[in-house]
Design an enzyme around this catalytic site. Structure first.
Site, PDB file in Angstrom:
ATOM      1  CG  HIS A 195      75.162  50.823  -7.170  1.00 12.94           C
ATOM      2  ND1 HIS A 195      74.150  51.684  -7.511  1.00 12.94           N
ATOM      3  CD2 HIS A 195      74.600  49.592  -7.073  1.00 12.94           C
ATOM      4  CE1 HIS A 195      73.008  51.012  -7.602  1.00 12.94           C
ATOM      5  NE2 HIS A 195      73.259  49.743  -7.339  1.00 12.94           N
TER       6      HIS A 195
ATOM      7  CE  LYS B 182      73.672  48.680 -10.292  1.00 14.29           C
ATOM      8  NZ  LYS B 182      73.547  47.213 -10.530  1.00 14.29           N
TER       9      LYS B 182
END
Length: 224
Positions: A111, A109
């Site tokens: 963010h 991921k």
């Protein structure tokens, strides 16, 4: 726990696997190895709340019975994710052990919190929770993830079933034996094929004779 003695949770686990058609017969079933097996164990069919709860309770019982000491449970994506969460719940509810657990996502991921690990910090003694070990590929991926953490050390793996068969025709070891030897860890299985044969012989007898004999013949040919 010896091969000759089944704990109540093991007998219950086998009964549920048979009742829910998770352990099925009538093949032959083609395995990843290319072998033709008379039986097939599909842990992916523990696919309702009740079934997952039962499976996780058996994992938790096996972990407690083993006496293995660990700091965090790790569930490799994807099958290990519901298993590790449910097993942590079962350890808390049935054994009063509030343990840390963690799992990975396949894609990092970029963010928010970022990274590819979710849950408790992956550090200390790590016990992996997964369904089966076949060629050892999945556990290799988990090892890479654990080794990438500076404060984490793999100390064991708990799985659903040990098929007790040679990894290849010319190697006397099973995939589990190879993983144990190569990584210097212990693999804990909820049940083994020998225990399934034993339990079915004791509880189903003549009605399951054909299935029992087919498993015995398979073990005689491919057993480790």
């Amino acid at each position: 726990m010896s091969q000759a003695t089944l704990a109540p949770y093991q007998a219950d686990y086998i009964d549920c696997a048979l009742k829910w058609d998770i352990l099925r017969f009538g093949g032959p079933f083609t395995l990843k190895s290319g072998r033709q097996s008379p039986y097939f164990f599909n842990a992916g069919l523990f696919n309702t709340g009740m079934k997952l709860q039962k499976m996780a309770e058996c994992y938790a019982d096996r972990i407690v019975e083993s006496g293995v000491e660990f700091d965090v449970l790790f569930g490799p994506a994807y099958k290990g994710i519901p298993l590790v969460a449910a097993t942590a719940l079962a350890l808390a509810k049935n054994h009063g052990r509030d343990v840390n657990f963690c799992f990975n996502r396949k894609e990092a991921k970029t963010h928010g919190e970022g990274g590819n690990l979710i849950g408790a910090p992956l550090k200390g003694r790590v016990l992996v929770v997964d369904d089966v070990i076949t060629a050892g590929t999945a556990i290799n991926e988990a090892v890479d993830i654990i080794n990438a953490q500076p404060d984490a050390k793999l100390i064991g793996v708990v799985i659903a079933l040990d098929r007790q068969e040679r990894a290849t025709e010319d190697v006397p070891e099973s995939a589990i034996m190879q993983v144990e030897r190569r990584l210097g860890i212990k693999v804990y299985s909820v049940v083994t094929l020998s225990q399934i044969i034993q339990h079915m012989s004791n509880t189903r007898g003549e009605s399951a004779r054909a299935d029992i004999e087919s498993m015995q013949a398979y073990r005689a040919r491919y057993g480790c």
